[in-house]
Enzyme design. Structure first.
Site, PDB file in Angstrom:
ATOM      1  N   CYS A 207      -6.423   1.591   6.063  1.00 30.41           N
ATOM      2  CA  CYS A 207      -6.984   0.510   6.382  1.00 30.41           C
ATOM      3  C   CYS A 207      -6.404  -0.181   7.799  1.00 30.41           C
ATOM      4  O   CYS A 207      -4.967   0.786   8.082  1.00 30.41           O
ATOM      5  CB  CYS A 207      -6.508   0.039   5.100  1.00 30.41           C
TER       6      CYS A 207
ATOM      7  N   CYS B 125      -2.390  -0.323   7.155  1.00 32.31           N
ATOM      8  CA  CYS B 125      -0.942   0.742   7.247  1.00 32.31           C
ATOM      9  C   CYS B 125      -1.492   1.442   8.688  1.00 32.31           C
ATOM     10  O   CYS B 125      -0.498   2.053   9.284  1.00 32.31           O
ATOM     11  CB  CYS B 125      -2.313   1.676   6.639  1.00 32.31           C
TER      12      CYS B 125
ATOM     13  N   HIS C   8       0.752  -1.264   0.151  1.00 30.14           N
ATOM     14  CA  HIS C   8      -0.396   0.238  -0.221  1.00 30.14           C
ATOM     15  C   HIS C   8       1.316   1.447   0.214  1.00 30.14           C
ATOM     16  O   HIS C   8       2.185   1.131   0.854  1.00 30.14           O
ATOM     17  CB  HIS C   8      -0.900   0.219   1.056  1.00 30.14           C
TER      18      HIS C   8
ATOM     19  N   GLU D 267       0.369   3.140   2.032  1.00 29.60           N
ATOM     20  CA  GLU D 267       2.117   4.262   2.903  1.00 29.60           C
ATOM     21  C   GLU D 267       2.507   3.408   3.612  1.00 29.60           C
ATOM     22  O   GLU D 267       3.772   3.557   4.235  1.00 29.60           O
ATOM     23  CB  GLU D 267       0.643   4.265   4.154  1.00 29.60           C
TER      24      GLU D 267
END
Length: 157
Positions: A86, A89, A56, A58
């Site tokens: 999410c 993260c 992801h 992040e």
């Protein structure tokens, strides 16, 4: 809204655009060292390219910032991301001791800073300050356009 958070969110949006151009869900993130204003970590979604659920935006930005600083604690930094984090993260943000998180669009399906759950409100050993909705329309629009185009492509097949 013309504050410093908007400046860095625009940098994250530029990365989201790159993700979209590469066929990735358009989410971008930057980590900023607060004392200098320097961007020390950049990331955009790479799940399709890397065939990994872990890449992801992040996570990529946090990893890069940690390497840059030479340690896992991102004390004195702020993470800017175009979509509400999410659970994975948000957990990485807690574990990296990020003091502040700023996000753009809210995520009613997986957002873990208030939309579905607020992981930062749970009794973990670290609680980042959160600001949501920065450049919300721009951040939501890039996602909407991406998924609209994706649906059109699927219909054309």
């Amino acid at each position: 809204m013309k504050d410093i958070d908007c400046v860095y969110m625009k940098k994250a949006l530029e990365l989201a655009e790159i993700a979209a151009q590469q066929g990735e869900v358009p989410v971008g993130a930057v980590v900023v060292k607060d004392s200098t204003g320097e961007i020390i970590g950049r990331g955009f979604n790479r799940r399709e390219y890397g065939r990994s659920p872990l890449t992801h935006a992040e996570i990529v930005a946090i990893s890069q910032a940690s390497k840059r600083l030479g340690g896992w604690r991102l004390i004195g930094c702020t993470l800017y991301v175009t979509l509400e984090p999410c659970p994975m993260c948000a957990g990485a943000m807690i574990n990296s001791r990020l003091p502040r998180v700023v996000f753009g669009a809210y995520d009613p399906k997986a957002g873990s800073c208030g939309s579905v759950v607020d992981l930062f409100a749970l009794p973990y050993n670290h609680k980042p300050e959160v600001r949501g909705g920065v450049l919300q329309s721009e951040c939501a629009d890039i996602l909407s356009e991406f998924f609209k185009d994706l649906r059109q492509q699927k219909k054309s097949r």
